[in-house]
Design an enzyme around this catalytic site. Structure first.
Site, mmCIF file in Angstrom:
data_model
loop_
_atom_site.group_PDB
_atom_site.id
_atom_site.type_symbol
_atom_site.label_atom_id
_atom_site.label_comp_id
_atom_site.label_asym_id
_atom_site.label_seq_id
_atom_site.Cartn_x
_atom_site.Cartn_y
_atom_site.Cartn_z
ATOM 1 C CE LYS A 147 -3.929 1.988 2.573
ATOM 2 N NZ LYS A 147 -4.780 1.830 3.776
ATOM 3 C CB SER A 186 -8.014 3.651 2.786
ATOM 4 O OG SER A 186 -7.156 3.125 3.786
ATOM 5 C CB SER A 199 -8.297 0.908 5.942
ATOM 6 O OG SER A 199 -8.950 2.127 6.171
#
Length: 507
Positions: A57, A135, A159
């Site tokens: 990420k 996210s 997330s």
């Protein structure tokens, strides 16, 4: 795991997936060739670790050339290279990680659908133009499409777990303080947790509780990393990861709690039916299913959206175009008036959702709102943690066991044992209240309405507990997640039991 031939195959796969990546937009940066782990520092008699592909990420710092850290924000350009490497990157590369790229996300991790990115929204492949969750949506899509074996995400209020539920994979949030946050660009320090996404639980078990398990490793660079002494105390209170917890794979005799407060009006009937069916399957497999009460749950979401933006407003104050962030040229040329440079840089560099949360957080930390919002939210957080401690059979190893009167419980709570509430091994609930929505609908939605997606994931985050989302079968096409929540530092048993649960509820 990858052999040398597997690494060559990974190179070819990177090339063949380029067009698909453009369509789904789940990678921000992907090098032309996967980046293999560094060679061992000196000749060793021990065998080299087995290699595996890893997506990262893009709010986790990397120092590798060609892999900038952007946080999906316009304020950090693709030319920015972090001066430090995140501890988790160093740890995984030493364990054989082959990095294939940096994945897309909601800017600075603020969002539930991976649409608030400077580089555009993330989409699922099947069904098309569907939210991948947020996210960590880019990481989830990379795993779901089979591009990588493991992906790193961050979980502040769900997330990792929410994208896992939407894409039909495994999403695991460890106990807070177990995995180092050093090198993770912070959103909310007291909540941020490095999480993992995979199609299988075994790789997670190997990483967390294996012979070189990450649970053992304290990081002095991270003030929130549990000390070595505290880790030993936690493990001792759990009677050792391998001796007691690591061997339990059967469901018979385990007690799962169904939180009454999670049966909310906004819960999709299809998710509610799948939840009930999953509980029935576990019961048929020998587990015991009991109702439990977490009365503070109804306040958890509101408390989270006070605490997290407050911490974010402080963390993001340094992105001013002087210390961090790409300076706005127009603002710099007209910086005679005080604050013009900062305002121009931050106004153009940050996206709408980030600015919204900075404003919210700045207000709740102001002298006129601190007592009414931030202090009360912290009190709610303590009550949420207390609710969890009351229902788990295992004690929280970092807190003394609390005694309480039955009169403290709401009158409507039904209990099998009138001497006190049921004490359970794990809690069982949906990961998200709905199936993955279409991107068009999400973008037309009021931003605050999207916060409701975190209603089932936020409580465990506020309490710092380990939680994992596993795929569960639903009546129609689409993916849904079943969430298991464990007591603090009960990660090993949670992973073992989640493996058994996943096999029962997947089909």
């Amino acid at each position: 795991m990858l052999s040398r031939s597997g690494l060559r195959g990974a190179r070819l796969r990177v090339v063949s997936l380029t067009s698909q990546r453009r369509l789904l937009n789940h990678f921000i940066t992907h090098p032309p060739e996967p980046i293999p782990p560094p060679p061992p520092p000196a000749p060793s008699s021990s065998p080299s670790p087995k290699q595996f592909t890893l997506a990262v990420k893009d709010n986790i710092a990397t120092t590798i050339p060609g892999l900038p850290t952007t946080c999906a924000s316009g304020i950090l350009s693709k030319s920015y290279v972090s001066p430090i490497e995140a501890t988790i990157i160093t740890q995984l590369r030493a364990r054989g990680a082959v990095i294939t790229g940096k994945t897309n996300l909601d800017e600075f991790g603020m969002g539930s659908h991976s649409i608030y990115s400077h580089y555009g929204p993330v989409s699922q492949d099947t069904p098309p133009e569907t939210s991948a969750g947020g996210s960590s949506g880019g990481s989830a899509v990379a795993v779901a499409n089979g591009e990588v074996e493991l992906a790193l995400g961050t979980d502040t209020g769900g997330s990792v777990r929410l994208p896992a539920a939407y894409t039909g994979i495994i999403g695991y949030k460890p106990s807070y303080g177990m995995i180092s946050r050093y090198g993770v660009i912070p959103y909310a320090n007291s909540l941020d947790t490095v999480g993992f996404l995979s199609k299988q639980i075994n790789p997670l078990k190997e990483l967390i509780i294996g012979e070189r398990g990450l649970w053992k490793e304290h990081d002095s660079n991270d003030p929130t990393s549990l000390t070595t002494a505290a880790r030993k105390r936690c493990a001792a209170q759990r009677r050792g990861y391998r001796s007691r917890q690591g061997q339990t794979t059967e469901l018979e005799g385990l007690k799962f709690g169904i939180p009454l407060e999670y049966n909310i009006a906004e819960l999709d009937p299809e998710i509610r039916d799948a939840w009930a069916a999953a509980a029935k399957r576990l019961q048929d497999a020998g587990a015991r299913i009991v109702p439990v009460s977490l009365p503070t749950t109804k306040h958890a979401l509101a408390a989270y959206y006070v605490i997290a933006p407050a911490e974010a407003s402080s963390n993001l104050a340094k992105y001013d175009g002087v210390r961090y962030g790409a300076r706005d040229a127009e603002g710099a040329s007209d910086a005679s008036a005080g604050g013009v440079l900062y305002a121009s840089t931050r106004g153009k560099g940050f996206g709408e959702e980030v600015k919204r949360r900075i404003l919210l957080g700045s207000y709740t930390l102001s002298s006129e709102a601190m007592d009414n919002y931030f202090i009360k939210a912290q009190r709610v957080r303590r009550l949420v943690r207390r609710d969890f401690n009351r229902v788990f059979a295992l004690e929280n190893p970092l807190q003394e066991r609390e005694t309480f009167e039955l009169s403290d419980l709401p009158e409507e709570v039904e209990m099998e044992d009138k001497w006190g509430p049921e004490e359970v091994d794990f809690l069982l609930c949906p990961t998200a209240p709905t199936l993955a929505p279409k991107l068009k609908g999400v973008m037309e939605q009021q931003p605050v309405d999207a916060y409701m997606n975190d209603v089932f994931t936020v409580p465990a985050s506020l309490a710092g507990l380990p939680a994992i989302s596993v795929p569960m079968k639903v009546a129609t096409e689409g993916a849904a997640g079943l969430q298991l929540i464990g007591q603090y530092w009960d990660d090993a048993r949670l992973l073992d039991v989640a493996d058994a649960v996943a096999k029962e509820v997947r089909t």
